[in-house]
Design a protein around this motif. Sequence first.
Motif, PDB file in Angstrom:
ATOM      1  N   PRO A 128       0.822  -1.209   0.000  1.00  0.00           N
ATOM      2  CA  PRO A 128       0.000   0.000   0.000  1.00  0.00           C
ATOM      3  C   PRO A 128       0.857   1.261   0.000  1.00  0.00           C
ATOM      4  CG  PRO A 128      -0.660  -1.493   1.758  1.00  0.00           C
ATOM      5  CD  PRO A 128       0.588  -2.042   1.176  1.00  0.00           C
ATOM      6  N   SER A 129       0.286   2.326  -0.528  1.00  0.00           N
ATOM      7  CA  SER A 129       1.047   3.576  -0.669  1.00  0.00           C
ATOM      8  C   SER A 129       1.571   4.074   0.652  1.00  0.00           C
ATOM      9  CB  SER A 129       0.160   4.659  -1.267  1.00  0.00           C
ATOM     10  OG  SER A 129      -0.391   4.240  -2.455  1.00  0.00           O
ATOM     11  N   PHE A 130       0.802   3.858   1.733  1.00  0.00           N
ATOM     12  CA  PHE A 130       1.300   4.428   2.981  1.00  0.00           C
ATOM     13  C   PHE A 130       2.569   3.738   3.445  1.00  0.00           C
ATOM     14  CE2 PHE A 130      -1.997   1.392   4.315  1.00  0.00           C
ATOM     15  CZ  PHE A 130      -1.380   0.666   5.324  1.00  0.00           C
ATOM     16  N   VAL A 131       2.753   2.488   3.041  1.00  0.00           N
ATOM     17  CA  VAL A 131       4.000   1.813   3.379  1.00  0.00           C
ATOM     18  C   VAL A 131       5.127   2.280   2.464  1.00  0.00           C
ATOM     19  CG1 VAL A 131       5.113  -0.405   3.699  1.00  0.00           C
ATOM     20  CG2 VAL A 131       2.682  -0.163   4.145  1.00  0.00           C
ATOM     21  N   THR A 132       4.854   2.290   1.153  1.00  0.00           N
ATOM     22  CA  THR A 132       5.893   2.754   0.228  1.00  0.00           C
ATOM     23  C   THR A 132       6.322   4.164   0.583  1.00  0.00           C
ATOM     24  OG1 THR A 132       4.039   2.468  -1.272  1.00  0.00           O
ATOM     25  CG2 THR A 132       6.197   1.882  -2.087  1.00  0.00           C
ATOM     26  N   GLY A 133       5.351   5.003   0.900  1.00  0.00           N
ATOM     27  CA  GLY A 133       5.660   6.386   1.217  1.00  0.00           C
ATOM     28  C   GLY A 133       6.606   6.475   2.397  1.00  0.00           C
ATOM     29  N   VAL A 134       6.250   5.778   3.461  1.00  0.00           N
ATOM     30  CA  VAL A 134       7.084   5.841   4.661  1.00  0.00           C
ATOM     31  C   VAL A 134       8.474   5.268   4.367  1.00  0.00           C
ATOM     32  CG1 VAL A 134       7.321   4.990   7.001  1.00  0.00           C
ATOM     33  CG2 VAL A 134       5.124   5.816   6.207  1.00  0.00           C
ATOM     34  N   LEU A 135       8.504   4.187   3.601  1.00  0.00           N
ATOM     35  CA  LEU A 135       9.797   3.588   3.270  1.00  0.00           C
ATOM     36  C   LEU A 135      10.650   4.554   2.455  1.00  0.00           C
ATOM     37  CD1 LEU A 135       8.889  -0.101   2.400  1.00  0.00           C
ATOM     38  CD2 LEU A 135      10.293   0.729   4.287  1.00  0.00           C
ATOM     39  N   LEU A 136      10.034   5.172   1.467  1.00  0.00           N
ATOM     40  CA  LEU A 136      10.778   6.110   0.627  1.00  0.00           C
ATOM     41  C   LEU A 136      11.375   7.221   1.477  1.00  0.00           C
ATOM     42  CD1 LEU A 136       8.494   6.510  -2.529  1.00  0.00           C
ATOM     43  CD2 LEU A 136      10.766   5.502  -2.411  1.00  0.00           C
ATOM     44  N   VAL A 137      10.557   7.743   2.389  1.00  0.00           N
ATOM     45  CA  VAL A 137      11.044   8.827   3.231  1.00  0.00           C
ATOM     46  C   VAL A 137      12.179   8.338   4.127  1.00  0.00           C
ATOM     47  CG1 VAL A 137      10.433  10.328   5.132  1.00  0.00           C
ATOM     48  CG2 VAL A 137       8.911  10.121   3.191  1.00  0.00           C
ATOM     49  N   LEU A 138      11.996   7.142   4.709  1.00  0.00           N
ATOM     50  CA  LEU A 138      13.051   6.620   5.586  1.00  0.00           C
ATOM     51  C   LEU A 138      14.356   6.495   4.827  1.00  0.00           C
ATOM     52  CD1 LEU A 138      11.486   3.881   7.871  1.00  0.00           C
ATOM     53  CD2 LEU A 138      12.336   6.136   8.465  1.00  0.00           C
ATOM     54  N   VAL A 139      14.261   6.060   3.585  1.00  0.00           N
ATOM     55  CA  VAL A 139      15.490   5.851   2.827  1.00  0.00           C
ATOM     56  C   VAL A 139      16.071   7.174   2.350  1.00  0.00           C
ATOM     57  CG1 VAL A 139      16.458   4.839   0.733  1.00  0.00           C
ATOM     58  CG2 VAL A 139      14.856   3.531   2.134  1.00  0.00           C
ATOM     59  N   PHE A 140      15.247   7.988   1.691  1.00  0.00           N
ATOM     60  CA  PHE A 140      15.806   9.137   0.980  1.00  0.00           C
ATOM     61  C   PHE A 140      15.865  10.415   1.810  1.00  0.00           C
ATOM     62  CE2 PHE A 140      14.395   6.397  -2.483  1.00  0.00           C
ATOM     63  CZ  PHE A 140      15.587   6.324  -3.189  1.00  0.00           C
ATOM     64  N   SER A 141      15.158  10.452   2.959  1.00  0.00           N
ATOM     65  CA  SER A 141      15.214  11.685   3.730  1.00  0.00           C
ATOM     66  C   SER A 141      15.867  11.487   5.084  1.00  0.00           C
ATOM     67  CB  SER A 141      13.801  12.226   3.967  1.00  0.00           C
ATOM     68  OG  SER A 141      13.085  12.208   2.788  1.00  0.00           O
ATOM     69  N   VAL A 142      15.761  10.261   5.610  1.00  0.00           N
ATOM     70  CA  VAL A 142      16.295  10.062   6.951  1.00  0.00           C
ATOM     71  C   VAL A 142      17.651   9.361   6.894  1.00  0.00           C
ATOM     72  CG1 VAL A 142      15.869   8.988   9.177  1.00  0.00           C
ATOM     73  CG2 VAL A 142      14.000  10.061   7.946  1.00  0.00           C
ATOM     74  N   ALA A 143      17.697   8.244   6.182  1.00  0.00           N
ATOM     75  CA  ALA A 143      18.960   7.499   6.117  1.00  0.00           C
ATOM     76  C   ALA A 143      19.984   8.265   5.298  1.00  0.00           C
ATOM     77  CB  ALA A 143      18.709   6.119   5.526  1.00  0.00           C
ATOM     78  N   VAL A 144      19.672   8.523   4.047  1.00  0.00           N
ATOM     79  CA  VAL A 144      20.521   9.416   3.250  1.00  0.00           C
ATOM     80  C   VAL A 144      19.720  10.671   3.020  1.00  0.00           C
ATOM     81  CG1 VAL A 144      22.260   8.224   1.906  1.00  0.00           C
ATOM     82  CG2 VAL A 144      19.865   7.810   1.434  1.00  0.00           C
ATOM     83  N   ARG A 145      20.240  11.774   3.483  1.00  0.00           N
ATOM     84  CA  ARG A 145      19.433  12.991   3.388  1.00  0.00           C
ATOM     85  C   ARG A 145      19.621  13.649   2.033  1.00  0.00           C
ATOM     86  NH1 ARG A 145      20.305  15.756   9.261  1.00  0.00           N
ATOM     87  NH2 ARG A 145      19.238  14.135  10.440  1.00  0.00           N
ATOM     88  N   VAL A 146      18.953  13.095   1.022  1.00  0.00           N
ATOM     89  CA  VAL A 146      19.094  13.710  -0.291  1.00  0.00           C
ATOM     90  C   VAL A 146      17.822  14.417  -0.727  1.00  0.00           C
ATOM     91  CG1 VAL A 146      20.923  12.270  -1.213  1.00  0.00           C
ATOM     92  CG2 VAL A 146      18.575  11.473  -1.310  1.00  0.00           C
ATOM     93  N   LEU A 147      16.699  13.968  -0.194  1.00  0.00           N
ATOM     94  CA  LEU A 147      15.448  14.586  -0.617  1.00  0.00           C
ATOM     95  C   LEU A 147      14.649  14.973   0.615  1.00  0.00           C
ATOM     96  CD1 LEU A 147      14.439  12.179  -3.498  1.00  0.00           C
ATOM     97  CD2 LEU A 147      15.168  14.544  -3.719  1.00  0.00           C
ATOM     98  N   PRO A 148      13.869  16.035   0.502  1.00  0.00           N
ATOM     99  CA  PRO A 148      13.062  16.444   1.648  1.00  0.00           C
ATOM    100  C   PRO A 148      11.975  15.417   1.937  1.00  0.00           C
ATOM    101  CG  PRO A 148      12.533  17.772  -0.273  1.00  0.00           C
ATOM    102  CD  PRO A 148      13.689  16.915  -0.652  1.00  0.00           C
ATOM    103  N   SER A 149      11.592  15.342   3.199  1.00  0.00           N
ATOM    104  CA  SER A 149      10.662  14.300   3.590  1.00  0.00           C
ATOM    105  C   SER A 149       9.225  14.673   3.288  1.00  0.00           C
ATOM    106  CB  SER A 149      10.787  14.021   5.085  1.00  0.00           C
ATOM    107  OG  SER A 149      10.385  15.166   5.794  1.00  0.00           O
ATOM    108  N   GLY A 150       8.975  15.922   3.045  1.00  0.00           N
ATOM    109  CA  GLY A 150       7.610  16.308   2.750  1.00  0.00           C
ATOM    110  C   GLY A 150       7.521  17.799   2.585  1.00  0.00           C
ATOM    111  N   GLY A 151       6.348  18.267   2.189  1.00  0.00           N
ATOM    112  CA  GLY A 151       6.167  19.676   1.947  1.00  0.00           C
ATOM    113  C   GLY A 151       6.224  19.967   0.471  1.00  0.00           C
ATOM    114  N   ARG A 152       6.095  21.220   0.154  1.00  0.00           N
ATOM    115  CA  ARG A 152       6.052  21.556  -1.255  1.00  0.00           C
ATOM    116  C   ARG A 152       6.571  22.958  -1.468  1.00  0.00           C
ATOM    117  NH1 ARG A 152       1.493  24.420  -4.126  1.00  0.00           N
ATOM    118  NH2 ARG A 152       2.046  24.280  -6.321  1.00  0.00           N
ATOM    119  N   VAL A 153       7.288  23.138  -2.563  1.00  0.00           N
ATOM    120  CA  VAL A 153       7.622  24.473  -3.047  1.00  0.00           C
ATOM    121  C   VAL A 153       6.989  24.560  -4.426  1.00  0.00           C
ATOM    122  CG1 VAL A 153       9.468  25.945  -3.899  1.00  0.00           C
ATOM    123  CG2 VAL A 153       9.777  24.668  -1.779  1.00  0.00           C
ATOM    124  N   PRO A 154       6.150  25.569  -4.671  1.00  0.00           N
ATOM    125  CA  PRO A 154       5.493  25.615  -5.976  1.00  0.00           C
ATOM    126  C   PRO A 154       6.500  25.625  -7.123  1.00  0.00           C
ATOM    127  CG  PRO A 154       4.483  27.169  -4.488  1.00  0.00           C
ATOM    128  CD  PRO A 154       5.703  26.641  -3.795  1.00  0.00           C
TER     129      PRO A 154
END
Lengths: 494, 294, 627, 314
Positions: free
Chosen positions: D143-169
């Motif tokens: 389910p998306s809520f799992v993929t989402g959390v996993l993606l954030v854990l990997v790309f924002s917490v473990a390796v900080r390359v992408l922001p974990s959330g939010g938006r810039v127009p």
Amino acid sequence: RSAVSASSYRAGDDSGPRRGGTVSVAINSDFTPSLLFSQSSQPLQNRLLFNTLTRYDDALKPHPELATSWTYAKDGRSVTLKLRDDVTYHDGRRFTADDVIFAVRNLQDPQRAAQLRATAAAITDFEKRGDHELVLKLAHPVTNLFDLFEFMIIPDRHTVEQAVTGKTLNGTGPFRLKKWSPGSALSLIRNDRYFKPGRPYLDAVELRVIPQAEALISSLRSGQSHLSYQVPGKSIRTVRDNPDLVVTTYDTGAGASYLGVNTTIAPFDDKTVRQALAWSVDRDRILKQSLGGYGLASAAPWPKSSPAYTEANRTHYTYDPAKARRLLKSAGHSRLTAPLLHLNSPESTAIAEAVQYDLQQAGVRVTLQPTDPATAQKKLISQDMPALWTMDHGFAQVQPATLAVSAYPFNEAKNTSKYRSEHYTKVVREAWTAAGAGTARQHALEQHVSDVLLDEAFIIDLVVQGSVQVASSKLHGVTLNKFMYLNLDDAYLV
Amino acid sequence: MTTTTPTAGAVPGTAPAARKAPARRHPYLAALRTPRGLTGLALVALIVLGGLFAPLLSGHDPTAQSGLGLAAPGTAGHPLGTDDLGRDLLGRVLYGIRTDLGVIALAVPLGALLGCLFALLAAAHPVADTAVQRVFDLILAFPGLILALAVTAVLGPGRLPVILVIALAEIPVFGRQLRGGILVQREREYVVAARVGGTSSSRALVRHILPNAADPLVVQLALSLTVAVFLEGAMSFLGVGVRPPEPTLGSVLNQSMPYLADAPQFAAGPLLAVTVLVLGLSLVADALNREIRR
Amino acid sequence: MTTTRTSPLAGERAAGVDAELLEVRDLSVEFTGADGRPVRAVRDVSFTLRRGETLAIVGESGSGKSTTAFAAARMLPGTGRVTGGSVLLDGEDLVAADERHLRTVRGARIGMIFQDPMTSLNPVLTAGRHLDEVLRAHGYGDRAARRARAAELLGLVGIPDPERRLDDHPHRFSGGQRQRILIAMALAGEPDVLIADEPTTALDATVQDQILNLLTDLNRRTGTALVLISHNMGVVARTCARVLVMYGGSVVEDGPTDRVLTRPRHPYTAGLLAAVPRLSAPSGTRLTGIPGSPPDPARPTEGCAFAERCAFAEDGCRTARPRLVTLDDGVRAACPPAAARTEPLSGPAAPERIDRPTPGGTVLAAENIRKVYRGRGLTGRTKGFTALDGVSLTLAAGETLGIVGESGSGKSTLARVLAHAHPSDGGTLRLRGQDITRPSRTELREVRRAVQMVFQDPYASLNPRMTVGQVVAEPLISLGLGDRRAREQRVAELLRQVGLDPSAAGRHPRAFSGGQRQRIGIARALAPEPTVLICDEPVSALDVSLQAGIVNLLGDLQRDLGLALVFIAHDLAVVRQVSHRIAVMHNGRIVETGSADEVCENPRDPYTRALLAAAPEPVPVAPGVVV
Amino acid sequence: MRSYLLKRLPSALLVLVLASFLIFGILRLVPGDPASALAGPDADTATVAAIRERLGLNEPLFAQYGSWIGGLISGDLGPSYVIGGDTADLITGGLGATVELTLGALLFTVLLGTAFGVLGATSRSRGVRTAVRVVTTGALAVPSFVTGVLLVLVFSVAVRVLPSGGRVPLLEAPDLSVQYLLLPSLCLALPSAAVLGRYLKDGIERTLGEEYVRTATAAGIPPRRLLWRHALPNALPPVVTVLGMQIGQLLGGAVLVEAIFAWPGLGQLAEQGLVRRDYPVVQDLLLLLVTVFVLVQLLTDLVYAWLDPRIRWE
Ligand SMILES: Nc1ncnc2c1ncn2[C@@H]1O[C@H](COP(=O)(O)OP(=O)(O)OP(=O)(O)O)[C@@H](O)[C@H]1O
Ligand SMILES: Nc1ncnc2c1ncn2[C@@H]1O[C@H](COP(=O)(O)OP(=O)(O)OP(=O)(O)O)[C@@H](O)[C@H]1O
Ligand SMILES: [Mg+2]
Ligand SMILES: [Mg+2]
């Protein structure tokens, strides 16, 4: 450019306050302007944009804010306030006694749905002595007037209608509204004309809406947010060991979870049955498993900071399924069934599940009814609750009298449990209208309230939830008032 | 209905010659006997049996809270450990499968059935066709999860709204497909041939058009089952799923989210079950698809 | 591939350079059947092709013609694989070559044209893009140059106004034009060899004539060697210098066309020739089929594959596989007795007159029938297409009415209207004098019992989900004829009547060959004992020997049951032989009707004349073959 | 084409009208109302009644419906009841975000879907095909809520390359915006990409068996070109229909993904609106979504016809 802040993230040595910086606060639900004057789920911004008259310390002793001093009349039926004369609103207008009068009247308006309306309504008249002195006339003495002063933000009386739609938020507070993007963020910038010289230190505050708990935690862990009060207890483990984050707990708690009982539905109209329920729940386990151990298992509503808190109250009921069964048997029941309503959020569901299991061990079989907040609210107000429900209540963190006057579950005149008794009414009114807070007599009156609550068990308190602040180790000087208004006057980033 | 002589009664149904002769195996069965189909079937069976025999495979009541709190695999007779409320995880996963199966096995066929009924209606008359098409558009136009929130708010929590939402979402999926299939098959030469042979249009629909138009539906059925598992999970996430504490794969997963980093085994069980189920179904769908295309 | 070639067709290559261009040696090909057993489709086939030569491969359906041709370009479909032998192109073995190399061969050295022009062009690409893609693949010039060349190629294959038509999609071209585009594609890479797999089978006589002219012309002018696969002897006779006859996956005879066709050495070749209907044969003659059925490639025989059906078979034929041996005049045949034979095979028995009843009174009459197909497309507002425009005809009991006409002239539409598969949009239909244009429910039942139809496509008209028994019983059930047991017996009887084993009832249509499927269709049509049978091109998809079988079957049924037949075909020769009268259709109208012999011998309408002129005669009239 | 659009217009309008009834009806059926949401948990019934009166909820239903539609037609959507601010502002605010997210997800859907479809259908390596199957299965199963959390854990917490959330127009700072957009659109796209990939794979496998592909092969056209220029365009039309339906799914899935990635879009607004019973917001929003869907369907049909030259406009 990278969207991930590349700042070096070691906790620097705290060399004292420094100007500048933007603090990003993670909130899990958006600012709701229409609930600006009631205890909404998201009150953090109130003390950033506005000020209150006074501010409690941990012992509920008031300290000056917009009011510099206050004197009670002997009979406790009026109080004289001296106000600061150096305060201006964000739009440049000077703050005067009229603004205080307006603020009180505003809360008296039922449309504002302020929980402390009863207290505000006790103020029957105003006597202005110049622009910065004011006498409030009371219908009767109230013990929780300073709760009102802690609660009541002083808005600009000319723009209040725009305020409740979120268009302008003209206050006297340390920050001004820059932009509210619904669903996204509330952006505030420094108020250069703030009456405290040199404050605030920060340039800006950003309250960013992150509805989902895991996402909120990730934003703290990744350094995108500096501060949050909405990390669920279960998840605090994941931030506690993080060297970049500091976890602080407040004794005031963040409201309490309770098991409500509808006293008009048999057999729950029987006090013995209700007490049996109170004995059958394992509060320690609920605290540990459903709330991650953050909070206080307590049979009474009071947090540790409350004057009404006593260990005896807290442990009035403990986990004793055998006793619960005995009580049920004595009331003539061996098996009971009942529905249990709860909110459909993960936290509430976890509590409901734990309660359900415990009740089942005592022989009360309950079916869970997960309900969305709006429906639950409607049922709460229209007193349509099923036999049992679990929810949270607030208002135990301030003067104990406020709870029974302002918090709907405890209201002596009309509550969700449909519990009415003259004795309760009498006890509550006595505690509320006694003159002078903190006295021994007051304590005794408050204990009477606790006794009724515990004995009648129409609201069975489970745990006082922990008020947990998770902040970046760069951020210092953050405080909260008793109503969860964030105070960043003295906050700074290193 | 008063006929007593067995010879005079009109006997509908298949010609007996076909029954007696060593009839070729039905293509669906043939598809399931391919290696791909067998693997898929085995995976699905693994999960389904796990769900069916949950009471035998797990000695624990999935709602019994042991007081352990979150425990690691292998603790005190809990092969997968326990969840944060101390409930046996293996049991929750197995019973979760059971609940999920109960939901989707009802919801998807229900949606398929309703969709097919609509499609039949559409096939009856051009005006009905337009109406039915608009109904499909309407259902498709509402975002599924919003629909889920609304339906649950109206009906209250429980299995029923979950089943309804999933079924509702499947109606246009199946309906559109069958409608298209009927339109295509109706023009086929063998249908014309049957009509010339005297077959009435209703009989042509039942005997000729539907069996041939149904092929893609069988594949769709397997696909839709996977989508239904997904939808159930999403509904659990929004708090509008099956009534707790009854476990579903989605709700167990949802509960495991706060522990994803520290206790991955919590999420691993349901995740594995869902994945194996979906993999199995997709293999079966593939196998069917291949066989049908031949 | 160099990109410097600019001349239109690389000069006029001298024809007849005596080098061996393509040499196939002992080629064997196997497929894996549905049951997993190997299917030996081609067994030890050898032949050579010189530059500029024209070679025909003939044989009945399933004899391995296409497979041989595909194997030569290493383009075997599905599970096909070469299990032995070699294919040498200029001495280079293609069987061993890798894909990359093969790509440079395909299109550039060996061009291919496929049977069905309707499905062989990509519906989303324009004609120009089709050609452009090929030119590109072979590194021809830049975009503009390719476009110019594409237009040139289209012109070359005789598509008028090529510049403009480059941007049209295939669906805007007629079948014949699509076949031309395919030929243009095959020519774009200027191949040395052009393999054409039944390039005209789907086309009617006039278009076929144009395509064949085009191919021979190309061969003459550019020296491209041509391998033409066909089961139409007439086509072979007028196009190719040499012919290769295949049977059961092997070559049974091979030699110069005129010799092989005038004096076949192998009994199979002789049988094949005998089965070809002659336009010159008068109405009412019987076609001569080859008795028996083709071998099952999944169960190869030990001896000669044809032995079972051969009137001249000797004991030796059944035990040892005959090898190709050279007889005189460069003719080779795989038939040991043939070497010993001196007199020519006595070809077909003298064409037998069918003793058919004289037609009786009119059973079916159509007056002024109109049929308009409503427009399709997304709007549904396109103008309708008038497929039948004032068609009138009559059909007498026991009579056969032949209908000929080019593709799209409305033959099938007429058949469907007559059989009440589609309602007509105008005119009246009478069955035995009774107006049945808009029949009531009971009238329709009568019509269904009396008028039945055999469909053009034997496979598409059988429900793939039903067993043959169910298919044949379907009209009986629908019309409420007989109880279950009676139906069962009737189905068995019908199957026997059309020459199938009653045990076929339990199998599904896909387990049958084309000819057998057509028989199933006929059995179904006969089930309600109709008086009128409308046959929509019942033999067009079949090869000559199967065609003979079906045509004779229809003749016998007519004789035995007194059926009135409407026989639709685009091959005038067949129609003449089976019909009492012929109606010629053109553009939705009947342009000429008359007795069969009269129409064929003294055509009045110019279109009929064109049709007659285009029909290829299989064999130059030769001594020994009695016509 | 114009005439086609004209012909479709009435039925599209009909869908909208029906949808408006449905939306209005469902909202009133849902228990709870904006007044009690506004009144807060500790209000009394008098307060609620006063608020109801103020919001006009005591008027008869048809009048409420009429004023809603009237407002829509006159272009004045009015204030939101609970959330605060003008409905129009709220919706336009979220619209940009959702359009960005949906387009991003659409891009991923198409790219990944194509990759899944093409690799799954044509890769010679069994390993690659298996990998594609596993990935698509995962995308459909998790389910998306799992993929989402996993993606954030990997790309924002473990390796900080992408922001974990939010938006810039996107228009404000495209370079930053893209980084914010990446994870949520990927998360949203995965299931759709898997579905699309499946259909595409089937389509390619089917078209590769067509005779025109054989013709092209025989003409020596290299496999790559064969796939992209000959087979793919023919496999596309049915896939476009699926894609059209997937856009609806994307809009629906946004509710979940927007919550996980703190993406301030319409999905969140819709959820908030529904949870708080903010009638104007939910009504207008859902009607907007339906309109978008209807338009997308129209567009799909147009693209279908454009891809398949056999269908013409006339
Ligand atoms: N893809 C395939 N899979 C299995 N068997 C095949 C396949 N293609 C052809 N065959 C078998 O190979 C044999 C030769 O087929 P082929 O197509 O070469 O015959 P043909 O002479 O071209 O016939 P036709 O005149 O009908 O085109 C047939 O028996 C057929 O069943
Ligand atoms: N269902 C249909 N809708 C629209 N047009 C049709 C339809 N069926 C046939 N046509 C058109 O009507 C014309 C006559 O078709 P018909 O099938 O009767 O031709 P035919 O003479 O049988 O040709 P062939 O020899 O190819 O079978 C053709 O131009 C065809 O394109
Ligand atoms: Mg062939
Ligand atoms: Mg035809």
